[in-house]
Design a protein around this motif. Structure first.
Motif, mmCIF file in Angstrom:
data_model
loop_
_atom_site.group_PDB
_atom_site.id
_atom_site.type_symbol
_atom_site.label_atom_id
_atom_site.label_comp_id
_atom_site.label_asym_id
_atom_site.label_seq_id
_atom_site.Cartn_x
_atom_site.Cartn_y
_atom_site.Cartn_z
ATOM 1 N N MET A 90 0.842 -1.190 0.000
ATOM 2 C CA MET A 90 0.000 0.000 0.000
ATOM 3 C C MET A 90 0.877 1.240 0.000
ATOM 4 S SD MET A 90 -1.300 2.616 2.175
ATOM 5 C CE MET A 90 -1.214 2.083 3.862
ATOM 6 N N VAL A 91 0.419 2.263 -0.695
ATOM 7 C CA VAL A 91 1.002 3.602 -0.590
ATOM 8 C C VAL A 91 -0.142 4.579 -0.343
ATOM 9 C CG1 VAL A 91 3.092 3.180 -1.958
ATOM 10 C CG2 VAL A 91 0.989 3.922 -3.106
ATOM 11 N N GLU A 92 0.233 5.762 0.112
ATOM 12 C CA GLU A 92 -0.773 6.784 0.409
ATOM 13 C C GLU A 92 -0.253 8.130 -0.066
ATOM 14 O OE1 GLU A 92 -0.863 6.210 4.678
ATOM 15 O OE2 GLU A 92 0.482 7.907 4.983
ATOM 16 N N ARG A 93 -1.163 9.103 -0.089
ATOM 17 C CA ARG A 93 -0.758 10.469 -0.405
ATOM 18 C C ARG A 93 -1.681 11.436 0.304
ATOM 19 N NH1 ARG A 93 -2.178 11.480 -6.795
ATOM 20 N NH2 ARG A 93 -4.366 10.860 -6.738
ATOM 21 N N HIS A 94 -1.196 12.675 0.409
ATOM 22 C CA HIS A 94 -1.913 13.732 1.113
ATOM 23 C C HIS A 94 -2.027 14.927 0.173
ATOM 24 C CE1 HIS A 94 -1.146 11.216 4.581
ATOM 25 N NE2 HIS A 94 0.123 11.184 4.202
ATOM 26 N N ALA A 95 -3.211 15.150 -0.350
ATOM 27 C CA ALA A 95 -3.426 16.184 -1.366
ATOM 28 C C ALA A 95 -3.453 17.601 -0.797
ATOM 29 C CB ALA A 95 -4.739 15.912 -2.109
ATOM 30 N N MET A 96 -3.602 17.703 0.526
ATOM 31 C CA MET A 96 -3.779 19.028 1.110
ATOM 32 C C MET A 96 -2.568 19.511 1.911
ATOM 33 S SD MET A 96 -7.727 18.467 2.277
ATOM 34 C CE MET A 96 -8.185 20.170 2.554
ATOM 35 N N GLY A 97 -1.460 18.766 1.861
ATOM 36 C CA GLY A 97 -0.303 19.232 2.599
ATOM 37 C C GLY A 97 0.921 18.354 2.445
ATOM 38 N N SER A 98 2.071 18.985 2.602
ATOM 39 C CA SER A 98 3.333 18.264 2.614
ATOM 40 C C SER A 98 3.463 17.522 3.945
ATOM 41 C CB SER A 98 4.496 19.246 2.430
ATOM 42 O OG SER A 98 4.475 20.250 3.425
ATOM 43 N N GLN A 99 4.458 16.654 4.038
ATOM 44 C CA GLN A 99 4.643 15.865 5.252
ATOM 45 C C GLN A 99 6.138 15.616 5.436
ATOM 46 O OE1 GLN A 99 2.949 11.833 5.336
ATOM 47 N NE2 GLN A 99 2.070 12.348 7.323
ATOM 48 N N ALA A 100 6.687 16.108 6.548
ATOM 49 C CA ALA A 100 8.116 15.954 6.840
ATOM 50 C C ALA A 100 8.312 14.910 7.939
ATOM 51 C CB ALA A 100 8.712 17.287 7.280
ATOM 52 N N PHE A 101 9.338 14.068 7.754
ATOM 53 C CA PHE A 101 9.703 13.041 8.730
ATOM 54 C C PHE A 101 11.113 13.325 9.224
ATOM 55 C CE2 PHE A 101 6.466 11.117 6.101
ATOM 56 C CZ PHE A 101 5.651 10.493 7.032
ATOM 57 N N ILE A 102 11.244 13.541 10.533
ATOM 58 C CA ILE A 102 12.511 13.923 11.147
ATOM 59 C C ILE A 102 12.807 12.939 12.274
ATOM 60 C CG2 ILE A 102 13.739 15.782 12.342
ATOM 61 C CD1 ILE A 102 11.468 17.667 11.090
ATOM 62 N N PRO A 103 13.793 12.039 12.082
ATOM 63 C CA PRO A 103 14.080 11.050 13.124
ATOM 64 C C PRO A 103 14.708 11.703 14.351
ATOM 65 C CG PRO A 103 15.661 10.845 11.329
ATOM 66 C CD PRO A 103 14.667 11.891 10.921
ATOM 67 N N LEU A 104 14.197 11.340 15.526
ATOM 68 C CA LEU A 104 14.750 11.848 16.777
ATOM 69 C C LEU A 104 15.841 10.933 17.325
ATOM 70 C CD1 LEU A 104 11.579 12.994 18.745
ATOM 71 C CD2 LEU A 104 13.323 14.420 17.695
ATOM 72 N N SER A 105 15.732 9.646 17.022
ATOM 73 C CA SER A 105 16.606 8.658 17.634
ATOM 74 C C SER A 105 17.745 8.208 16.722
ATOM 75 C CB SER A 105 15.768 7.459 18.084
ATOM 76 O OG SER A 105 14.936 7.009 17.040
ATOM 77 N N GLY A 106 17.957 8.888 15.601
ATOM 78 C CA GLY A 106 19.050 8.554 14.706
ATOM 79 C C GLY A 106 18.845 7.282 13.914
ATOM 80 N N VAL A 107 17.629 6.774 13.867
ATOM 81 C CA VAL A 107 17.355 5.532 13.149
ATOM 82 C C VAL A 107 17.198 5.810 11.652
ATOM 83 C CG1 VAL A 107 14.846 5.633 13.445
ATOM 84 C CG2 VAL A 107 15.953 3.434 13.185
ATOM 85 N N SER A 123 16.605 13.866 7.030
ATOM 86 C CA SER A 123 15.150 13.923 7.124
ATOM 87 C C SER A 123 14.609 14.165 5.722
ATOM 88 C CB SER A 123 14.713 15.070 8.042
ATOM 89 O OG SER A 123 15.273 14.932 9.329
ATOM 90 N N ILE A 124 13.313 13.943 5.555
ATOM 91 C CA ILE A 124 12.694 14.218 4.259
ATOM 92 C C ILE A 124 11.401 14.998 4.456
ATOM 93 C CG2 ILE A 124 13.679 12.223 3.080
ATOM 94 C CD1 ILE A 124 10.863 10.880 3.383
ATOM 95 N N ASN A 125 11.037 15.721 3.436
ATOM 96 C CA ASN A 125 9.753 16.407 3.369
ATOM 97 C C ASN A 125 9.101 16.006 2.051
ATOM 98 O OD1 ASN A 125 7.707 18.443 4.084
ATOM 99 N ND2 ASN A 125 8.512 19.526 2.311
ATOM 100 N N LEU A 126 7.992 15.274 2.147
ATOM 101 C CA LEU A 126 7.257 14.849 0.960
ATOM 102 C C LEU A 126 6.341 15.978 0.506
ATOM 103 C CD1 LEU A 126 6.360 11.349 2.352
ATOM 104 C CD2 LEU A 126 7.867 11.773 0.412
ATOM 105 N N HIS A 127 6.402 16.301 -0.769
ATOM 106 C CA HIS A 127 5.547 17.359 -1.300
ATOM 107 C C HIS A 127 4.081 16.909 -1.344
ATOM 108 C CE1 HIS A 127 9.148 19.336 -3.545
ATOM 109 N NE2 HIS A 127 9.195 19.541 -2.249
#
Length: 163
Positions: A72-89, A116-120
């Protein structure tokens, strides 16, 4: 049907650009602040939200082990989404192009624990997939009314067998 193989490719800003921003520290800070004690690396990701506001959440994600099934994949049409690891994983960024509302041409990248990444907006992507260990993440995304989640389930899943 047999699963489709999905290879993992090196993560670079250029390779990831069609899907979002690679957030990492490179070179010298843009500005020195806080009485000369802090370097600021300025505006590293394009946060983009419609009819809502930016929110900060914590995700506590369990480790995924090989082989990893991408069904499965998903998407968000109304906003970007950033993932920032806190634990260095490290984690996988699984993304896809859009072909008339359907995800195609899946790609997978290993995001290092210092990256980190920010998905458009509107980018098809896999679920949060820590590798090597479970991890905690700061997630910056849109908070607001309306449906901002679309899922696509593959008839034939993809499988990542090695990194």
């Amino acid at each position: 049907m047999l699963p489709q193989g999905l290879n993992v490719t090196p993560l670079t800003a250029n390779a990831f650009a069609p899907y979002g921003d690679l957030i990492e520290l490179e070179g010298k800070p843009d500005k020195i602040i806080n009485q000369g004690m802090c370097g600021r690396y300025h505006d590293l990701a394009k946060l983009d939200f419609t009819d809502g506001r930016a929110g900060i959440s914590f995700f506590d994600a369990k480790e995924r082990r090989l082989p990893i099934v991408v069904d499965m994949v998903e998407r968000h049409a109304m906003g970007s989404q950033a993932f920032i690891p806190l634990s260095g994983v490290r984690f996988l960024a699984i993304v896809a192009d859009d072909d008339d509302g359907r995800p195609v041409n899946l790609s997978a990248f290993v995001v290092g624990g210092e990256q980190s990444i920010n998905l458009h907006c509107g980018i098809w992507h896999g679920v949060l997939t820590p590798i090597g260990a479970s991890g905690r993440f700061v997630v910056v995304d849109r908070i607001g009314d309306g449906t901002n989640l679309e899922e696509h389930w593959f008839e034939t899943p993809y499988v990542i067998e090695r990194l």
